[in-house]
Design a protein around this motif. Structure first.
Motif, PDB file in Angstrom:
ATOM      1  N   HIS A   1      16.210 -21.480   7.010  1.00 53.74           N
ATOM      2  CA  HIS A   1      17.122 -20.462   6.676  1.00 53.74           C
ATOM      3  C   HIS A   1      17.965 -20.457   5.413  1.00 53.74           C
ATOM      4  CE1 HIS A   1      16.923 -17.447   9.991  1.00 53.74           C
ATOM      5  NE2 HIS A   1      16.824 -18.601  11.044  1.00 53.74           N
ATOM      6  N   VAL A   2      18.181 -21.908   5.165  1.00 50.44           N
ATOM      7  CA  VAL A   2      19.064 -22.069   3.822  1.00 50.44           C
ATOM      8  C   VAL A   2      18.001 -21.894   2.779  1.00 50.44           C
ATOM      9  CG1 VAL A   2      20.036 -24.222   2.461  1.00 50.44           C
ATOM     10  CG2 VAL A   2      20.295 -24.190   4.923  1.00 50.44           C
ATOM     11  N   VAL A   3      16.855 -22.282   2.709  1.00 50.19           N
ATOM     12  CA  VAL A   3      15.891 -22.012   1.681  1.00 50.19           C
ATOM     13  C   VAL A   3      15.777 -20.547   1.442  1.00 50.19           C
ATOM     14  CG1 VAL A   3      13.652 -22.650   0.813  1.00 50.19           C
ATOM     15  CG2 VAL A   3      14.807 -24.522   1.738  1.00 50.19           C
ATOM     16  N   THR A   4      15.512 -19.814   2.447  1.00 48.77           N
ATOM     17  CA  THR A   4      15.212 -18.507   2.341  1.00 48.77           C
ATOM     18  C   THR A   4      16.499 -17.678   1.762  1.00 48.77           C
ATOM     19  OG1 THR A   4      15.123 -18.190   4.684  1.00 48.77           O
ATOM     20  CG2 THR A   4      13.181 -18.629   3.892  1.00 48.77           C
ATOM     21  N   TRP A   5      17.667 -18.021   2.500  1.00 50.80           N
ATOM     22  CA  TRP A   5      18.929 -17.302   1.877  1.00 50.80           C
ATOM     23  C   TRP A   5      19.065 -17.546   0.565  1.00 50.80           C
ATOM     24  CZ3 TRP A   5      21.295 -13.216   3.247  1.00 50.80           C
ATOM     25  CH2 TRP A   5      21.289 -13.014   4.709  1.00 50.80           C
ATOM     26  N   TRP A   6      18.753 -19.075   0.228  1.00 45.00           N
ATOM     27  CA  TRP A   6      18.941 -19.535  -1.289  1.00 45.00           C
ATOM     28  C   TRP A   6      18.047 -18.513  -1.968  1.00 45.00           C
ATOM     29  CZ3 TRP A   6      15.422 -21.433  -4.794  1.00 45.00           C
ATOM     30  CH2 TRP A   6      16.034 -21.958  -5.920  1.00 45.00           C
ATOM     31  N   GLU A   7      16.934 -18.410  -1.713  1.00 41.96           N
ATOM     32  CA  GLU A   7      15.995 -17.623  -2.618  1.00 41.96           C
ATOM     33  C   GLU A   7      16.408 -16.346  -2.358  1.00 41.96           C
ATOM     34  OE1 GLU A   7      12.708 -16.681  -4.948  1.00 41.96           O
ATOM     35  OE2 GLU A   7      13.840 -18.537  -4.640  1.00 41.96           O
ATOM     36  N   ALA A   8      16.992 -15.640  -1.747  1.00 39.17           N
ATOM     37  CA  ALA A   8      17.291 -14.187  -1.658  1.00 39.17           C
ATOM     38  C   ALA A   8      18.489 -14.034  -2.657  1.00 39.17           C
ATOM     39  CB  ALA A   8      17.732 -13.772  -0.031  1.00 39.17           C
ATOM     40  N   PHE A   9      19.340 -14.987  -2.583  1.00 40.87           N
ATOM     41  CA  PHE A   9      20.614 -14.805  -3.543  1.00 40.87           C
ATOM     42  C   PHE A   9      19.852 -15.154  -4.802  1.00 40.87           C
ATOM     43  CE2 PHE A   9      23.447 -16.127   0.360  1.00 40.87           C
ATOM     44  CZ  PHE A   9      24.241 -14.938   0.457  1.00 40.87           C
ATOM     45  N   ARG A  10      19.146 -16.150  -5.217  1.00 42.36           N
ATOM     46  CA  ARG A  10      18.861 -16.353  -6.486  1.00 42.36           C
ATOM     47  C   ARG A  10      17.904 -15.068  -7.057  1.00 42.36           C
ATOM     48  NH1 ARG A  10      14.520 -17.128  -9.545  1.00 42.36           N
ATOM     49  NH2 ARG A  10      13.167 -16.549  -7.696  1.00 42.36           N
ATOM     50  N   GLN A  11      17.053 -14.396  -6.284  1.00 41.16           N
ATOM     51  CA  GLN A  11      16.301 -13.174  -6.700  1.00 41.16           C
ATOM     52  C   GLN A  11      17.430 -12.034  -6.901  1.00 41.16           C
ATOM     53  OE1 GLN A  11      13.376 -12.098  -3.863  1.00 41.16           O
ATOM     54  NE2 GLN A  11      12.281 -13.815  -3.966  1.00 41.16           N
ATOM     55  N   ALA A  12      18.596 -12.148  -6.227  1.00 35.59           N
ATOM     56  CA  ALA A  12      19.497 -11.127  -6.867  1.00 35.59           C
ATOM     57  C   ALA A  12      20.593 -11.629  -7.816  1.00 35.59           C
ATOM     58  CB  ALA A  12      20.399 -10.807  -5.450  1.00 35.59           C
ATOM     59  N   GLY A  13      20.441 -12.716  -8.465  1.00 39.57           N
ATOM     60  CA  GLY A  13      20.943 -13.117  -9.483  1.00 39.57           C
ATOM     61  C   GLY A  13      22.261 -13.864  -9.142  1.00 39.57           C
ATOM     62  N   HIS A  14      22.434 -14.245  -7.921  1.00 41.57           N
ATOM     63  CA  HIS A  14      23.495 -15.241  -7.593  1.00 41.57           C
ATOM     64  C   HIS A  14      23.067 -16.510  -7.485  1.00 41.57           C
ATOM     65  CE1 HIS A  14      25.776 -11.460  -6.425  1.00 41.57           C
ATOM     66  NE2 HIS A  14      24.853 -11.294  -5.724  1.00 41.57           N
ATOM     67  N   ARG A  15      24.061 -17.512  -8.069  1.00 38.04           N
ATOM     68  CA  ARG A  15      23.829 -18.701  -7.888  1.00 38.04           C
ATOM     69  C   ARG A  15      24.770 -19.261  -6.612  1.00 38.04           C
ATOM     70  NH1 ARG A  15      23.828 -21.868 -13.557  1.00 38.04           N
ATOM     71  NH2 ARG A  15      23.216 -23.690 -12.025  1.00 38.04           N
ATOM     72  N   VAL A  16      23.923 -19.656  -5.633  1.00 40.31           N
ATOM     73  CA  VAL A  16      24.709 -20.220  -4.435  1.00 40.31           C
ATOM     74  C   VAL A  16      24.312 -21.634  -3.967  1.00 40.31           C
ATOM     75  CG1 VAL A  16      25.485 -19.656  -1.961  1.00 40.31           C
ATOM     76  CG2 VAL A  16      25.242 -17.627  -3.570  1.00 40.31           C
TER      77      VAL A  16
END
Length: 218
Positions: free
Chosen positions: A20-35
Motif C-alpha cells: 500500500h505504501v508503494v502504490t499510494w506513493w506512486e499514485a501521489f507521484r503520478q499526480a504531481g505530489h511528493r509525499v
C-alpha cells in the motif's frame, strides 16, 4: 456466540502494508505530489479519503481524492493474485472460531480487494461477518467500523477484542469500548500502539496464536 474477535486485515492478517505504501506513493507521484514514503506508511489504515486529507492537508484539491484513490486501487490490484498471508493468520482465526469466538473482519478494503485478502487468509469458514468500507460512513479512527462489526454478530463491546496493527485501529477500538490488542507486523512501533490504546502487543499472528492462553483472547 457471546464474544467477538474483531480483526483488522491489512498489516494484521495479510502482509500488505508496504504494498500500500508503494502504490499510494506512486499514485501521489503520478499526480504531481511528493509525499515521503514514511509519511504514507504512518497513514496506512485510514480510509482513502481520510488518508489523502491526512497527507495533503487542508490546501488539497477536494476533488482529487477520488482520482488518487482510483490510481492507488489500479496499482494495488496488480498484486491481488499474490497477496501474502502473515504466518498462521488463517490458523489463528480457525482456532478462535473453534474456541467459540465470533470472528469478524473490520477493514477499509471492499469489493475485489477484500475478496483477494480473504483468499490470502483462506479461513472463510471461521469468519462470521465482515464490516467493510462500504458499510460505514466514517472509517477508522472513528469507532463506527468496530461498532458495526459488533452489531453484525450481536456482541457487546465489553465482550469483544480488537486486533490491529495501526494506531488508527487502536483508537477506533478504544472509542468503541473494546479491548485492544496490537501486532507489530504492520511496522508501527510498540510504544505508538500502546499510547493509542493497545492493552498488549504481539509480534504477529503466529506469536499471538502461540501466546493465546495468556492473551485477552484466552
Amino acid at each position: 456466540m457471546e464474544r467477538a474477535a474483531v480483526f483488522d486485515v491489512d498489516g494484521t492478517l495479510v502482509d500488505t502494508n508496504h504494498l500500500h505504501v508503494v502504490t499510494w506513493w506512486e499514485a501521489f507521484r503520478q499526480a504531481g505530489h511528493r509525499v515521503p514514503m514514511h509519511a504514507v506508511h504512518r497513514a496506512i489504515g485510514l480510509g482513502s479519503s481520510d488518508l489523502v486529507a491526512h497527507l495533503l492537508g487542508d490546501d488539497r484539491d477536494e476533488g482529487e481524492a477520488d482520482e488518487l484513490s482510483a490510481a492507488h486501487k489500479a496499482l494495488y490490484a496488480q498484486y491481488f493474485d499474490r497477496l501474502p498471508e502473515l504466518k498462521d493468520a488463517g490458523a489463528l482465526l480457525k482456532r478462535l472460531h473453534g474456541d467459540g469466538w465470533a470472528v469478524v473482519l473490520a477493514t477499509s478494503a471492499s469489493g475485489a480487494e477484500l475478496s483477494a485478502l480473504r483468499r490470502a487468509i483462506d479461513a472463510d469458514e471461521a469468519i462470521a461477518a465482515t464490516a467493510s468500507a462500504d458499510d460505514v460512513e466514517e472509517g477508522k479512527p472513528a469507532p463506527e467500523p468496530v461498532e458495526h462489526a459488533l452489531e453484525l454478530v450481536g456482541v457487546s463491546p465489553e465482550r469483544a477484542v480488537l486486533v490491529g496493527d495501526t494506531v488508527w485501529d487502536m483508537r477506533a477500538g478504544s472509542k468503541a469500548g473494546v479491548t485492544c490488542v496490537g501486532v507489530l507486523c504492520g511496522g508501527i512501533p510498540r510504544a505508538d500502539l500502546e499510547e493509542a490504546g493497545a492493552q498488549t502487543v504481539y509480534a504477529d499472528p503466529e506469536h499471538l496464536l502461540a501466546s493465546l492462553a495468556d492473551s485477552p483472547l484466552a
